[in-house]
Design an enzyme around this catalytic site. Structure first.
Site, mmCIF file in Angstrom:
data_model
loop_
_atom_site.group_PDB
_atom_site.id
_atom_site.type_symbol
_atom_site.label_atom_id
_atom_site.label_comp_id
_atom_site.label_asym_id
_atom_site.label_seq_id
_atom_site.Cartn_x
_atom_site.Cartn_y
_atom_site.Cartn_z
ATOM 1 N N ASP A 9 0.850 -1.066 0.014
ATOM 2 C CA ASP A 9 -0.010 -0.002 0.122
ATOM 3 C C ASP A 9 0.891 1.361 0.101
ATOM 4 O OD1 ASP A 9 -3.305 0.506 1.217
ATOM 5 O OD2 ASP A 9 -1.653 2.267 0.819
ATOM 6 N N MET A 10 0.763 2.253 -0.891
ATOM 7 C CA MET A 10 1.392 3.152 -1.258
ATOM 8 C C MET A 10 1.239 4.383 0.060
ATOM 9 S SD MET A 10 3.055 2.255 -3.848
ATOM 10 C CE MET A 10 3.878 3.646 -4.007
ATOM 11 N N ASP A 103 -3.502 2.530 -5.494
ATOM 12 C CA ASP A 103 -2.204 2.454 -4.695
ATOM 13 C C ASP A 103 -2.144 1.028 -3.974
ATOM 14 O OD1 ASP A 103 -3.822 2.628 -2.322
ATOM 15 O OD2 ASP A 103 -2.147 3.772 -1.263
ATOM 16 N N GLU A 104 -2.721 -0.067 -4.221
ATOM 17 C CA GLU A 104 -2.463 -0.991 -3.451
ATOM 18 C C GLU A 104 -2.607 -2.396 -4.187
ATOM 19 O OE1 GLU A 104 -5.491 -2.094 -0.480
ATOM 20 O OE2 GLU A 104 -6.727 -0.612 -1.067
HETATM 21 P P1 TTP Z 1 -5.216 5.070 0.817
HETATM 22 O O1 TTP Z 1 -4.034 3.943 0.681
HETATM 23 O O2 TTP Z 1 -6.383 4.781 1.871
HETATM 24 O O3 TTP Z 1 -4.434 6.371 1.589
HETATM 25 P P2 TTP Z 1 -3.033 7.045 1.251
HETATM 26 O O4 TTP Z 1 -2.258 6.162 0.374
HETATM 27 O O5 TTP Z 1 -3.478 8.362 0.836
HETATM 28 O O6 TTP Z 1 -2.398 6.939 2.789
HETATM 29 P P3 TTP Z 1 -1.729 5.918 3.469
HETATM 30 O O7 TTP Z 1 -1.990 4.671 2.846
HETATM 31 O O8 TTP Z 1 -0.164 6.164 3.685
HETATM 32 O O9 TTP Z 1 -2.498 5.888 5.013
HETATM 33 O O10 TTP Z 1 -5.628 5.502 -0.158
HETATM 34 C C1 TTP Z 1 -4.928 5.726 -1.420
HETATM 35 C C2 TTP Z 1 -5.489 6.702 -2.263
HETATM 36 O O11 TTP Z 1 -6.668 6.726 -2.713
HETATM 37 C C3 TTP Z 1 -5.360 8.136 -1.410
HETATM 38 O O12 TTP Z 1 -4.094 8.746 -1.789
HETATM 39 C C4 TTP Z 1 -6.319 8.949 -2.264
HETATM 40 C C5 TTP Z 1 -7.638 7.732 -2.550
HETATM 41 N N1 TTP Z 1 -8.405 8.172 -1.644
HETATM 42 C C6 TTP Z 1 -9.781 8.788 -1.696
HETATM 43 O O13 TTP Z 1 -9.764 9.541 -2.854
HETATM 44 N N2 TTP Z 1 -10.548 8.965 -0.881
HETATM 45 C C7 TTP Z 1 -10.443 8.377 0.155
HETATM 46 O O14 TTP Z 1 -11.517 8.305 1.135
HETATM 47 C C8 TTP Z 1 -9.590 7.278 0.553
HETATM 48 C C9 TTP Z 1 -9.437 6.436 1.778
HETATM 49 C C10 TTP Z 1 -8.655 7.047 -0.385
HETATM 50 MG MG MG Z 2 -1.985 4.247 0.612
#
Ligand code: TTP
Ligand code: MG
Length: 353
Positions: A9-10, A103-104
């Protein structure tokens, strides 16, 4: 064979992409958010999260809460391009990769010699090839791997057995587990079950009695971190939709538009949760003579934002202007972006309303 699954997960993905082209913002609270009245935060940098600003926080509130933060409008094209790069690195190193969002991804490390070392190499390769940092979790199944990847963010690398996961997350609320939503968590709490450990210690019979024969045992399995979902390496571009059939037929736009708004709200909430967005917005209308009509429109940028989806859907409904009483109304977004959907595949996709 004992399964070994990794979840990648990024870290603060959209923000990290933005920081690469604006390195002067590193170390500052940075928020990627739209600007409409109802816009929500897509990502907040770890610095901004200290102020209580997270994904899905209303952007207007975030601005008040964190006035020094730098707000950047989302550039989904850039995030998709960088996502493709990341996924390509993963696929270069590991044969079986399931991309689950921009991102995952899950990696199947089963049968690989020294799986942890292989995952470490993946982490280094992602950083070297894309400049982006990720967190990796490793476990015997998807659930443990996913929880592990989130357990030590950013730049995490956490390896857990099922027993270690139960130990580590036991004191946490059940809602921490993906698959236990706020409503279920609320119902568990009402029964005095406030931690994953308490949930794991509740008997299957008791849970079946509380939640029924399907959800009850499912919750028990989640609390024990049991999960036999397989890695799916082929993903098909999907669409997401919501529809409702009326008890009595509705007549006229004034009656239909509030329903459209409600359905679209539910739809966008799901898309945001999935991290999905799509370019094609469609409506489906079934009239009292059972004829079914669909209308769809594609926009330039994939979206999951309510104001955008709603304005297109509303215009489609107004243009169609149902000539007879309406039995059923639906709204959908297709051409969803999972990060590896090719433009061609998205273009071919029919709105499956
Ligand atoms: P996540 O992996 O949940 O969040 P993140 O990568 O920003 O942070 P981290 O993993 O370090 O906690 O989500 C990945 C991307 O998806 C995020 O950068 C933006 C998008 N996203 C949204 O647009 N709305 C949301 O509610 C969520 C959870 C994510
Ligand atoms: Mg992420």
């Amino acid at each position: 064979m004992r399964r070994v699954i990794a979840h990648v997960d990024m870290d603060a993905f959209y923000v990290s992409v933005e920081l690469q082209r604006r390195p002067e913002l590193r170390g500052k609270p940075v928020v990627v958010a739209g600007s409409g009245a109802r816009a929500v935060v897509t990502t907040a940098s770890y610095e901004a999260r200290k102020f209580g600003v997270f994904s899905a926080t209303p952007a207007a509130w975030a601005r008040r809460r964190c006035p020094d933060a730098i707000f950047i409008p989302p550039d989904f094209e850039a995030y998709r391009a960088r996502s493709r790069e990341v996924m390509a690195v993963l696929k270069e190193h590991i044969e079986r990769v399931e991309v689950v969002g921009l991102d995952e991804a899950y990696l199947d490390l089963t049968g690989i010699d020294r799986p942890k070392a292989a995952a470490r190499r993946v982490k280094v390769a992602v950083l070297e090839n894309t400049g982006l940092c990720c967190s990796i979790g490793i476990g015997p199944n998807k659930l443990v791997a996913k929880m592990a990847s989130d357990a030590d963010k950013p730049d995490g690398f956490v390896v857990l057995s099922r027993e270690m996961a139960m130990e580590r997350f036991g004191p946490q609320p059940p809602g921490l587990v993906p698959g236990i939503g706020p409503k279920t968590a609320e119902r568990l709490k009402a029964r005095g079950i406030e931690t994953l450990r308490q949930l794991a210690e509740t008997s299957d019979d008791e849970l079946a009695e509380m939640f029924g024969g399907r959800l009850g045992p499912h919750l028990a399995r989640l609390a024990r971190f049991e999960d036999d979902r397989q890695i799916e390496t082929v993903r098909i571009a999907k669409s997401e939709s919501r529809e409702t059939t009326f008890e009595t037929d509705l007549r006229g736009l004034d009656a239909l538009e509030p329903v459209l708004e409600k359905l679209t709200g539910q739809l966008c909430e799901t898309l945001v949760k999935q991290g999905n967005s799509g370019r094609t917005i469609g409506i489906k209308v079934r009239l009292d003579d059972f004829s079914t009509h669909t209308r769809a429109k594609s926009i330039a940028e994939p979206t999951n934002e309510l104001p955008t989806v709603l304005s297109v859907a509303r215009q489609l409904l107004r243009d169609f202007n149902p000539p007879r009483p309406v039995r059923l109304l639906g709204v959908g977004v297709s051409g969803l972006d999972h990060g590896e959907t090719t433009a061609a595949a998205a273009g071919q996709l029919e709105l499956s309303l």
